[in-house]
Scaffold this active site. Structure first.
Site, PDB file in Angstrom:
ATOM      1  N   TYR A  14      -2.209  -0.539   9.805  1.00 48.49           N
ATOM      2  CA  TYR A  14      -2.375  -0.355   9.116  1.00 48.49           C
ATOM      3  C   TYR A  14      -1.346  -0.322   7.988  1.00 48.49           C
ATOM      4  O   TYR A  14      -0.883  -1.774   7.322  1.00 48.49           O
ATOM      5  CB  TYR A  14      -3.623   0.140   8.636  1.00 48.49           C
ATOM      6  CG  TYR A  14      -4.327  -0.724   6.318  1.00 48.49           C
ATOM      7  CD1 TYR A  14      -4.166  -1.746   6.065  1.00 48.49           C
ATOM      8  CD2 TYR A  14      -3.570   0.227   5.381  1.00 48.49           C
ATOM      9  CE1 TYR A  14      -4.102  -2.091   4.790  1.00 48.49           C
ATOM     10  CE2 TYR A  14      -3.849  -0.208   3.921  1.00 48.49           C
ATOM     11  CZ  TYR A  14      -3.898  -0.776   4.230  1.00 48.49           C
ATOM     12  OH  TYR A  14      -3.750  -1.398   2.548  1.00 48.49           O
ATOM     13  N   SER A  68       0.636  -0.682   0.523  1.00 49.61           N
ATOM     14  CA  SER A  68      -0.248  -0.184  -0.378  1.00 49.61           C
ATOM     15  C   SER A  68       0.943   1.206   0.112  1.00 49.61           C
ATOM     16  O   SER A  68       1.795   0.888   0.749  1.00 49.61           O
ATOM     17  CB  SER A  68      -0.943   0.342   1.004  1.00 49.61           C
ATOM     18  OG  SER A  68      -1.787   1.573   1.244  1.00 49.61           O
TER      19      SER A  68
END
Length: 332
Positions: free
Chosen positions: A157, A132
């Protein structure tokens, strides 16, 4: 279309997810055999995931299976013997990681180790996995380059995604597992995730509901259309890292982004034009875990994968608004 159905299937994890279902469709379109898995969790409505599969890849078998189920995962590998894996399953979302950290540890860390172990022991030739743009955190300045540090994440995350890259590198170094990490930059398109700005804003504007505009609108995002992302994923899958050349582990990381950050106010304006309505904007301060700007340096992906994103938001966003109107209705 030439069929490769006689070859071992490509395993796609997170197959019912936004990127996963499109990847499954693209693999099938070029004749690949595909087996998918997804745990169909309720982070957002599982019915949307089922409808997405039915619309995009109805001929792909998708098993309801959690990555933390080691026995079930091993049985799937033994039954289908995949030699290529596209790993897209993860607990997604920056803000939700502040509320439910254990979901991220279970899916993104424990689940990833389970998958790595099976890839190692079952002879997988190439693992392409999702990372990501969030990994850049506070360490990098735009445009984000794969050579910049990723040791100051702004959310759990992001930390789990950075850890995935370290794990992938370790398995490449220790066991020769060829692995490619793909740092996605704000992916959007029809059938997208309902917790992300493109769908949140489109649905709200269509329904006449207010939208929260964080950091008072002073944000820029490298919005990347799903078609461009899928092209990058398949190109990466087709080009595994060279194995152990000059002692370098067979592990690579690529940015997959549009390399063209868009002001949040401009993004909203395109949605307003497509919806034929003005947005009711509620300006708010920055949210914990968010980043002010994302921008991908895509030079490495261009050179190694011929990655060249082609979709601007003026072309990519109106179909998202139209899809929201069709799927959710204007009052949704």
């Amino acid at each position: 279309m030439t069929s490769n159905d006689s070859l071992p299937p490509v395993l796609v994890t997170g197959a019912a997810g936004f990127i996963g279902a499109y990847v499954c469709r693209a693999l099938r379109a070029r004749g690949e055999a595909v087996i998918g898995l997804d745990n169909f969790n309720d982070y957002y409505d599982p019915q949307l995931k089922r409808d997405r599969l039915a619309a995009l890849c109805p001929d792909v078998e998708v098993r309801a299976l959690d990555l933390c189920d080691r026995e079930g995962l091993a049985a799937l590998f033994d039954a289908h013997r995949p030699v290529r894996v596209v790993h897209l399953a993860a607990q997604a979302g920056v803000r939700y990681s502040l509320e439910n950290p254990h979901a991220y540890v279970d899916s993104n860390l424990v689940g990833f180790v389970n998958l790595l172990e099976l890839c190692r022991h079952r002879g997988v030739e190439h693992l392409a996995y999702a990372s990501s743009s969030s990994v850049y955190g506070d360490s990098a300045t735009p445009p984000f380059s794969e050579d910049q540090r990723i040791d100051k994440p702004r959310s759990l995350y992001a930390a789990t995604k950075a850890a995935n890259e370290l794990m992938g590198y370790t398995y490449a170094q220790l066991y020769g597992l060829r692995a490619t990490g793909l740092r996605f930059f704000t992916v959007y398109g029809p059938w997208g995730r309902p917790d992300m700005a493109p769908l949140l804003f489109s649905r709200a504007v269509l329904a006449g509901r207010p939208i929260d505009v964080f950091n008072h609108g002073r944000m820029r995002r490298d919005f990347t259309h799903i078609d461009d992302i899928v092209a990058g994923v398949l190109a990466a899958l087709d080009r595994p890292p060279p194995g152990g050349v000059d002692g370098v582990p067979p592990h690579r990381v690529f940015n997959l982004g549009n390399h063209t950050p868009v002001e949040l106010e401009r993004f909203i304006a395109v949605i307003e034009a497509a919806a034929g309505r003005q947005a009711q904007k509620v300006y708010k301060p920055m949210q914990p875990g968010d980043m002010v700007e994302t921008m991908a340096d895509t030079g490495r992906a261009r050179e190694a994968l011929d990655f060249e994103p082609r979709t601007a938001i003026d072309d990519g966003l109106p179909p998202v608004v139209a899809w929201c109107r069709d799927y959710f209705g204007e009052a949704a």
